[in-house]
Design an enzyme around this catalytic site. Structure first.
Site, PDB file in Angstrom:
ATOM      1  N   GLN A  65      13.473  32.033 -11.817  1.00  0.00           N
ATOM      2  CA  GLN A  65      12.458  31.525 -10.813  1.00  0.00           C
ATOM      3  C   GLN A  65      13.434  30.820  -9.859  1.00  0.00           C
ATOM      4  OE1 GLN A  65       9.366  32.076 -10.507  1.00  0.00           O
ATOM      5  NE2 GLN A  65       9.048  31.193  -8.676  1.00  0.00           N
ATOM      6  N   LYS A  74       2.813  33.106 -14.313  1.00  0.00           N
ATOM      7  CA  LYS A  74       3.254  34.201 -14.885  1.00  0.00           C
ATOM      8  C   LYS A  74       3.051  34.238 -16.445  1.00  0.00           C
ATOM      9  CE  LYS A  74       6.262  34.587 -11.152  1.00  0.00           C
ATOM     10  NZ  LYS A  74       7.739  34.585 -10.612  1.00  0.00           N
ATOM     11  N   ASP A 102      11.994  41.379 -11.629  1.00  0.00           N
ATOM     12  CA  ASP A 102      11.786  40.882 -10.429  1.00  0.00           C
ATOM     13  C   ASP A 102      12.391  42.110  -9.270  1.00  0.00           C
ATOM     14  OD1 ASP A 102      10.442  38.392  -9.776  1.00  0.00           O
ATOM     15  OD2 ASP A 102      12.354  37.336 -10.424  1.00  0.00           O
TER      16      ASP A 102
END
Ligand code: GUN
Length: 292
Positions: free
Chosen positions: A96, A52, A119
């Site tokens: 995460q 990422k 997200d």
């Protein structure tokens, strides 16, 4: 049979984002800024977060990685999230997953400002997506829709079978495929662990989206001629011939299924590369204030 090249499409999308970013910067806006919180040292999470950060560089974004020890308390983590919510330089951020067992993941997700939840995991974003309002769509479903769009695959009026009902893939992709949109407008059936006769249901499908995490689950006898098969599986299976000691296995028996398909995604190189580029798209959207 045409192979859907997720790696190629992801590179195109990132190049488009990079062009948009340079235009923004030329016009006097700041660079989009994505922050990522990583708790502990899970091997898979380390790899994902590193990818990422690299994608941010490719897109011309600023990125920040906030690392915490796996013993961080839930309150400390919630405080770090509140700080990012209040940091006007940060356009979007992710935490995460998975998190250590002593931390309530849902509590953490709900602590993120929906306007920075790139997200797309916050219930506000999930709810807005399900009724077709502007929102951040989670990365994997968004990547799948982008692949269907870029390959100009006709989904309208088609029978789509989604295998798996996870919150991050099965449920949202089923929701998007049935929405009045293009791609979309499909008639969707969701199969899961309590569904009898999955093979029979799959044989009726024009489009199969497999997101079970069960290597090789979709076999040739389950697929009708000319079907579109999207394989979301990325299970690590031991492979002593690889330096890493593992390889990624999809949910589809690719070798035997591919010859029957009109389109199919490989693993790796299909849906996988698209997920990170969807996160980049959401970050650009957040920075452009086009959603909230
Ligand atoms: N863990 C596995 N996939 C994801 C993802 O898309 N986002 C976050 N935050 N964690 C993950």
């Amino acid at each position: 049979m045409e192979l859907i090249d997720g790696k190629k499409v992801a590179a195109e999308v990132k190049a488009e984002i990079a062009r948009d970013v340079e235009k923004m910067v030329t016009e006097g806006h700041k660079r989009p800024h994505l922050a990522a919180i990583l708790v502990g040292h899970d091997g898979g999470s380390e790899t994902y977060v590193a990818s990422k950060v690299k994608a941010c560089e490719e897109c011309g974004f600023k990125s920040s990685l906030l690392r915490f020890d796996e013993n961080i308390t839930q309150d400390e983590l919630l405080k770090a999230i509140a700080d990012l919510n209040n940091d006007s330089d940060v356009d979007g951020f992710i935490v995460q997953l998975p998190l250590p067992r002593h931390i309530d993941e849902q509590r953490v997700i709900e602590a993120i400002d929906p306007g920075k939840d790139v997200d797309g995991f916050h219930p506000v974003n999930v709810g807005r997506m399900s009724i077709g309002l502007p929102c951040f769509i989670s990365a994997t479903p968004s990547g799948i829709m982008e692949l269907l769009r870029r390959y100009d695959i006709d989904t309208r009026g088609k029978r789509c079978v989604v295998l798996g009902r996870s919150n991050i893939v099965g449920k949202p992709v089923a929701s998007l495929m049935q929405q009045k949109a293009n791609p979309g407008n499909a008639t969707v059936t969701v199969c899961h662990s309590a569904t009898p006769d999955i093979a029979e249901i799959c044989r009726e499908a024009d489009i199969i989206i497999a997101a079970l995490g069960h290597p090789g689950f979709v076999t040739a006898d389950m697929v009708k001629d000319g079907a579109v098969v999207i394989d979301v599986g990325t299970t690590r299976v031991a492979d002593p011939t690889r330096k890493s000691g593992f390889r990624l296995s999809g949910d589809v028996d690719f070798e035997n299924v591919a010859p029957k398909c009109s389109y199919i995604t490989p693993v790796p190189g299909g849906v996988g590369p698209m997920t990170i580029c969807s996160l980049m798209k959401n970050t650009l959207l957040a920075a452009s204030r086009k959603v909230y």
